[in-house]
Motif scaffolding. Structure first.
Motif, PDB file in Angstrom:
ATOM      1  N   ALA A  35       0.811  -1.218   0.000  1.00  0.00           N
ATOM      2  CA  ALA A  35       0.000   0.000   0.000  1.00  0.00           C
ATOM      3  C   ALA A  35       0.847   1.271   0.000  1.00  0.00           C
ATOM      4  O   ALA A  35       0.338   2.354  -0.290  1.00  0.00           O
ATOM      5  N   SER A  36       2.126   1.140   0.292  1.00  0.00           N
ATOM      6  CA  SER A  36       2.981   2.316   0.427  1.00  0.00           C
ATOM      7  C   SER A  36       3.125   3.076  -0.884  1.00  0.00           C
ATOM      8  O   SER A  36       3.354   2.493  -1.951  1.00  0.00           O
ATOM      9  N   LYS A  37       3.034   4.414  -0.792  1.00  0.00           N
ATOM     10  CA  LYS A  37       3.235   5.253  -1.967  1.00  0.00           C
ATOM     11  C   LYS A  37       4.701   5.254  -2.402  1.00  0.00           C
ATOM     12  O   LYS A  37       5.019   5.672  -3.518  1.00  0.00           O
ATOM     13  N   GLU A  38       5.592   4.797  -1.522  1.00  0.00           N
ATOM     14  CA  GLU A  38       7.022   4.761  -1.840  1.00  0.00           C
ATOM     15  C   GLU A  38       7.411   3.490  -2.593  1.00  0.00           C
ATOM     16  O   GLU A  38       8.514   3.406  -3.135  1.00  0.00           O
ATOM     17  N   SER A  39       6.530   2.504  -2.616  1.00  0.00           N
ATOM     18  CA  SER A  39       6.858   1.229  -3.251  1.00  0.00           C
ATOM     19  C   SER A  39       7.145   1.413  -4.733  1.00  0.00           C
ATOM     20  O   SER A  39       6.579   2.279  -5.397  1.00  0.00           O
ATOM     21  N   LEU A  40       8.023   0.564  -5.256  1.00  0.00           N
ATOM     22  CA  LEU A  40       8.365   0.564  -6.670  1.00  0.00           C
ATOM     23  C   LEU A  40       7.986  -0.774  -7.273  1.00  0.00           C
ATOM     24  O   LEU A  40       8.022  -1.809  -6.593  1.00  0.00           O
ATOM     25  N   ILE A  41       7.643  -0.755  -8.543  1.00  0.00           N
ATOM     26  CA  ILE A  41       7.128  -1.954  -9.202  1.00  0.00           C
ATOM     27  C   ILE A  41       7.893  -2.202 -10.499  1.00  0.00           C
ATOM     28  O   ILE A  41       8.032  -1.303 -11.332  1.00  0.00           O
ATOM     29  N   ALA A  68       1.811   5.234 -10.785  1.00  0.00           N
ATOM     30  CA  ALA A  68       2.015   5.012 -12.220  1.00  0.00           C
ATOM     31  C   ALA A  68       1.591   3.613 -12.639  1.00  0.00           C
ATOM     32  O   ALA A  68       1.205   3.391 -13.787  1.00  0.00           O
ATOM     33  N   ALA A  69       1.672   2.672 -11.713  1.00  0.00           N
ATOM     34  CA  ALA A  69       1.362   1.280 -12.034  1.00  0.00           C
ATOM     35  C   ALA A  69      -0.084   0.909 -11.776  1.00  0.00           C
ATOM     36  O   ALA A  69      -0.477  -0.238 -12.035  1.00  0.00           O
ATOM     37  N   GLU A  70      -0.892   1.830 -11.300  1.00  0.00           N
ATOM     38  CA  GLU A  70      -2.251   1.492 -10.874  1.00  0.00           C
ATOM     39  C   GLU A  70      -3.063   0.855 -11.988  1.00  0.00           C
ATOM     40  O   GLU A  70      -3.758  -0.148 -11.784  1.00  0.00           O
ATOM     41  N   ALA A  71      -2.995   1.413 -13.205  1.00  0.00           N
ATOM     42  CA  ALA A  71      -3.786   0.869 -14.314  1.00  0.00           C
ATOM     43  C   ALA A  71      -3.313  -0.531 -14.686  1.00  0.00           C
ATOM     44  O   ALA A  71      -4.127  -1.400 -15.031  1.00  0.00           O
ATOM     45  N   VAL A  72      -2.013  -0.761 -14.611  1.00  0.00           N
ATOM     46  CA  VAL A  72      -1.478  -2.092 -14.897  1.00  0.00           C
ATOM     47  C   VAL A  72      -1.939  -3.089 -13.845  1.00  0.00           C
ATOM     48  O   VAL A  72      -2.310  -4.233 -14.155  1.00  0.00           O
ATOM     49  N   LEU A  73      -1.938  -2.661 -12.585  1.00  0.00           N
ATOM     50  CA  LEU A  73      -2.415  -3.532 -11.514  1.00  0.00           C
ATOM     51  C   LEU A  73      -3.881  -3.892 -11.710  1.00  0.00           C
ATOM     52  O   LEU A  73      -4.287  -5.043 -11.527  1.00  0.00           O
TER      53      LEU A  73
END
Length: 313
Positions: A35-41, A68-73
């Motif tokens: 859930a962290s906004k700092e996470s990288l994907i 940035a990855a929300e739509a991919v998720l």
């Protein structure tokens, strides 16, 4: 036999990640990291990695923010079947996400994020840490997509340990990522080395070191001697370990050796090789003049050859 040390780390090694294997089953830790906004994907699309700068000859890995990855998720269903925790990079959680369900994931990403490429085409140009993280993501996602069903009873499996294990929903069997050990060896005799042209090589001019998978009940040295004998008929004596290289294409660890030849006559196995022959150091130093090509620069095969050249007696 001359001991030939590894001159530098192999490609796909040197990961900056702390894999936090002791925290993968801590549900609160994993939920907070996800859930962290700092996470990288690190997204993986049909075995390809997200990179930019490839066309300019200066590739770099693209790790997406959670936003940035929300739509991919969402395209992947946003459930645990599509992601896995790779580890912490200086305290920042890094995840791999399989976005293969999207026919084309690029429109789902912000502009300027690059494109998906085969990691092997550019790994030799990437910083070691970036190549290692992308290889980690690719290998883990490949395993996950091919172990959706239990090998014991055939029922469906569910992810466990933040995506780093699978558990059968019927018999509770635990399944973990597999890595297939393969030996890769430069066979040497005096001032010459033995290279082969595999039936699997796409480039008709490339010659490389011999290699093969380790079989059950076999030591690494025994595997070296067996593979060389089977493929070329050459008998090998002393074997000296050099280095190893993760090779998640799809799921191997390459264990590199220099091996001393006790015979020189070559009799190839046509099912494995189109040709194999002895090359002098001078020919290896000038392969194009000799009419052949060496293996790719990111491979341990190339490292075995280069380090042998650098340690000429």
């Amino acid at each position: 036999m001359l001991t030939i040390p590894a001159s530098r780390p192999n490609a796909y090694t040197g990961s900056p990640l702390d894999r936090v294997s002791d925290r993968r089953d801590d549900a609160d830790f994993v939920a907070a990291a996800l859930a962290s906004k700092e996470s990288l994907i690190a997204p993986v699309w049909r075995s390809k990695s997200l990179l930019r700068g490839v066309e300019e000859g200066a590739p770099e890995a693209v790790l997406l923010t959670r936003e940035a990855a929300e739509a991919v998720l969402m395209a992947g269903g946003h459930d645990q079947s599509t992601w896995a925790l790779l580890g912490l990079n200086g305290g920042t959680p890094v995840f791999a996400v399989d976005c293969s369900a999207a026919e084309d994931p690029l429109p789902l990403l912000p502009e300027g994020m690059g494109a998906f490429h085969d990691l092997r085409a550019v790994a030799g140009l990437l910083p070691p840490g970036e190549a290692s993280m992308l290889a980690h993501a690719r290998g883990l996602m490949h395993w996950r997509t091919r172990h959706r069903f239990c090998g014991v009873c055939g029922h469906t499996c569910e992810p466990r340990s933040a995506g780093n294990a699978m558990a059968c929903t019927n018999c509770n069997a635990q399944h973990f990522p597999r890595t297939d050990p393969a030996v890769i060896m430069l066979v040497v005799n005096g001032d010459e080395c033995l290279l082969g042209h595999s039936t699997r090589f796409p480039n008709s001019a490339m010659y490389s070191t011999l290699a093969g998978f380790v079989e059950p009940g076999e030591s690494l040295e025994e595997a070296v001697r067996r593979e060389v004998k089977e493929e070329t008929g050459v008998t090998v004596g002393a074997c000296q370990y050099h280095s190893s290289q993760p090779w998640p294409f799809p799921a191997s660890i390459m264990l590199g050796f220099h091996a001393e030849a006790l015979s020189r006559e070559v009799t190839i196995d046509p099912a494995e090789l189109r040709d194999a022959r002895w090359f002098t150091r001078e020919e290896i130093r000038n392969p194009e003049a000799a009419g052949f090509l060496l293996p790719r620069v990111d491979s341990i095969a190339r490292r075995l050859i280069e380090d042998w050249l650098e340690h000429a007696p």
